[in-house]
Design a protein around this motif. Structure first.
Motif, PDB file in Angstrom:
ATOM      1  N   ALA A  82      65.561 -33.791 -13.120  1.00  0.00           N
ATOM      2  CA  ALA A  82      66.434 -32.700 -13.559  1.00  0.00           C
ATOM      3  C   ALA A  82      67.886 -32.992 -13.236  1.00  0.00           C
ATOM      4  O   ALA A  82      68.783 -32.788 -14.071  1.00  0.00           O
ATOM      5  CB  ALA A  82      65.997 -31.393 -12.898  1.00  0.00           C
ATOM      6  N   ASN A  83      68.131 -33.481 -12.026  1.00  0.00           N
ATOM      7  CA  ASN A  83      69.513 -33.742 -11.618  1.00  0.00           C
ATOM      8  C   ASN A  83      70.129 -34.901 -12.381  1.00  0.00           C
ATOM      9  O   ASN A  83      71.305 -34.863 -12.771  1.00  0.00           O
ATOM     10  CB  ASN A  83      69.567 -33.990 -10.111  1.00  0.00           C
ATOM     11  N   ARG A  84      69.344 -35.940 -12.644  1.00  0.00           N
ATOM     12  CA  ARG A  84      69.861 -37.062 -13.438  1.00  0.00           C
ATOM     13  C   ARG A  84      70.106 -36.639 -14.885  1.00  0.00           C
ATOM     14  O   ARG A  84      71.116 -37.007 -15.497  1.00  0.00           O
ATOM     15  CB  ARG A  84      68.888 -38.238 -13.397  1.00  0.00           C
ATOM     16  N   LEU A  85      69.193 -35.870 -15.435  1.00  0.00           N
ATOM     17  CA  LEU A  85      69.354 -35.420 -16.822  1.00  0.00           C
ATOM     18  C   LEU A  85      70.547 -34.483 -16.963  1.00  0.00           C
ATOM     19  O   LEU A  85      71.258 -34.530 -17.976  1.00  0.00           O
ATOM     20  CB  LEU A  85      68.082 -34.725 -17.290  1.00  0.00           C
ATOM     21  N   ARG A  86      70.788 -33.658 -15.954  1.00  0.00           N
ATOM     22  CA  ARG A  86      71.954 -32.776 -16.000  1.00  0.00           C
ATOM     23  C   ARG A  86      73.232 -33.596 -16.090  1.00  0.00           C
ATOM     24  O   ARG A  86      74.153 -33.271 -16.847  1.00  0.00           O
ATOM     25  CB  ARG A  86      71.971 -31.875 -14.756  1.00  0.00           C
ATOM     26  N   ARG A  87      73.280 -34.693 -15.320  1.00  0.00           N
ATOM     27  CA  ARG A  87      74.468 -35.539 -15.315  1.00  0.00           C
ATOM     28  C   ARG A  87      74.619 -36.323 -16.616  1.00  0.00           C
ATOM     29  O   ARG A  87      75.714 -36.445 -17.161  1.00  0.00           O
ATOM     30  CB  ARG A  87      74.411 -36.506 -14.126  1.00  0.00           C
ATOM     31  N   VAL A  88      73.504 -36.833 -17.134  1.00  0.00           N
ATOM     32  CA  VAL A  88      73.555 -37.689 -18.333  1.00  0.00           C
ATOM     33  C   VAL A  88      73.745 -36.871 -19.603  1.00  0.00           C
ATOM     34  O   VAL A  88      74.531 -37.235 -20.487  1.00  0.00           O
ATOM     35  CB  VAL A  88      72.269 -38.541 -18.423  1.00  0.00           C
ATOM     36  N   CYS A  89      73.040 -35.769 -19.709  1.00  0.00           N
ATOM     37  CA  CYS A  89      73.042 -34.994 -20.952  1.00  0.00           C
ATOM     38  C   CYS A  89      74.140 -33.936 -21.012  1.00  0.00           C
ATOM     39  O   CYS A  89      74.485 -33.464 -22.103  1.00  0.00           O
ATOM     40  CB  CYS A  89      71.680 -34.322 -21.145  1.00  0.00           C
ATOM     41  N   GLY A  90      74.645 -33.530 -19.853  1.00  0.00           N
ATOM     42  CA  GLY A  90      75.697 -32.533 -19.855  1.00  0.00           C
ATOM     43  C   GLY A  90      75.207 -31.162 -20.283  1.00  0.00           C
ATOM     44  O   GLY A  90      74.009 -30.877 -20.331  1.00  0.00           O
TER      45      GLY A  90
END
Length: 422
Positions: free
Chosen positions: A18-26
């Protein structure tokens, strides 16, 4: 309209994804994490609780508090997944539609699958350290153990952290020696495997350690019954191992909701997953990582962390309509506590088993592979801080590649391996 990623599970895999996707996907992507409780347990710490080396409150934090701003946390029980309709059904009737689903809901302990486990003697002579309440109660039982037979038995594989039962044996040996009662306590490691561990080179090292510490090894023991009243393990072929204190690691299975979701899981309830892309077999917009998968690698936090790179990249590729990257190689590494402030380190993947050498670099790497050292022990202790502040927030571990690196390893001990995921 923004697209929605639903993540089932707020443990190690679900949180870092979730945290990585938040950063990558915005902000263009809505991210929802679903879990049935708000209790995130640092699972490597469970090993230390029975020996008084960690306090329960030190290893438990809020799941919600580990998620970045912009990630929605839903406290709910998952009933099942309808993959053809791209919908998650929650207990109580609520549904959540998704564009991408990530199953990261871990593995479940199934003591009820073994006759007698959880029955007579449970909490008195029979415990597990794979669950916080039982690990805490086990501390009191160990403190009173001054003679008799201590038996450690993983009922069958796969389990979370396959080396943890061996670590328990080594720490028990140290603990009992510190108390001056080791000579009066027989320790036996009882396993369904034909050796101490699944990988031959590492298994030879670990079996040597067991022998050196006077820990008996009972192999190919298929546990059929735990007789707590009489203090005995009974195998399906009627072999018996008596005990005064049993530390059991129950059978593991996939999350119950996977079994209720047509096409999602295998016969054990683990998500059928491509070993290199982490895409689930059931549908192109479903992915899985961590202990919930059926991948032929260890169910360990390091695996989940290394999977994170592949998972996030492939979800981004999927959303963009691009081909997926088959970049996950089964990389796993694990510190193995051996007592007396020392530990081993193993580093391997689908095709290369643990080998001696240095980690992470051949010359600068401070950590010895397949060799006891105080530095390895200190690194294991330091990992707890890194878990909360680096791994869960979705950051990279400095100098450590998601893919296995052969540099620094003694390749002369590398056998010719056949098969394995390609």
């Amino acid at each position: 309209m923004s697209r929605r990623i639903v993540i089932l599970g707020g443990g190690t895999g679900g949180t870092l994804a979730a945290n990585r996707l938040r950063r990558v996907c915005g902000a263009d992507v809505e991210i929802i994490v679903v879990d049935r409780d708000d209790r995130h347990v640092y699972q490597p710490g469970l090993l230390f609780v029975p020996f008084g080396l960690a306090e329960p409150e030190e290893i438990v934090r809020s799941r919600r508090a580990q998620l970045h701003d912009g990630v929605d946390f839903r406290l709910a029980e998952v009933e099942h997944v309808d993959a053809p309709a791209s919908t998650v059904h929650l207990a109580g009737g609520e549904t959540i539609a998704y564009d991408v689903l990530v199953v990261a809901s871990g593995a479940a302990l199934l003591p009820e699958e073994t006759e007698g486990l959880g029955g007579a003697g449970w909490g008195q002579e029979v415990f597990t350290f794979f669950e916080l309440e039982s690990a805490t109660a086990l501390a009191a039982a160990l403190a009173e153990l001054d003679r008799g037979r201590l038996v450690v038995n993983p009922v069958d594989m796969p389990i979370k952290c396959p080396v943890a039962p061996l670590e328990f044996c080594f720490l028990a040996d140290w603990y009992l020696r510190e108390r001056g009662v080791r000579d009066a306590v027989q320790i036996t490691y009882v396993t369904s495997l034909d050796a101490a561990f699944t990988k031959p080179v590492a298994s030879a090292h670990l079996a040597g350690l067991l022998a050196a510490k006077g820990i008996a090894l009972e192999t190919e023991f298929a546990t059929g019954q735990v007789d707590g009243a009489q203090g005995r393990l009974v195998s399906y072929d009627d072999r018996e191992v008596p005990f005064d204190l049993l530390v059991s690691i129950p059978l593991h299975g996939g999350p119950a909701h996977v079994g209720r979701s047509p096409g999602l899981g295998d016969e054990l309830g683990f998500v059928a997953t491509d070993p290199h892309t982490l895409q689930a077999r059931v549908a192109p917009n479903v992915f899985a990582l961590g202990d919930a998968t059926n991948l032929p690698t260890s169910k360990a936090g390091s695996v989940t962390h290394f999977e994170g790179d592949t998972l996030v990249a492939n979800i981004a590729h999927h959303l963009a309509g691009e081909p997926l990257e088959p970049s996950f190689d089964g990389h796993s590494n694990c510190f193995i506590e051996t007592g007396f402030h020392k530990a081993l380190l193993i580093d391997f993947n689908y095709d290369v088993e643990p080998l001696p050498g240095r980690f992470p670099e051949p010359h600068l790497g401070p950590l010895a592979l397949l060799k006891e050292s105080r530095m390895n022990h200190m690194a294991k202790l330091a990992f707890q801080w890194m878990y909360w502040h680096v791994l869960l927030p979705g950051r990279d571990l400095p100098g450590i590649s998601p893919q296995l690196q052969l540099a620094g390893k003694d390749l002369s001990q590398l056998p010719t391996l056949q098969g394995g995921p390609r």
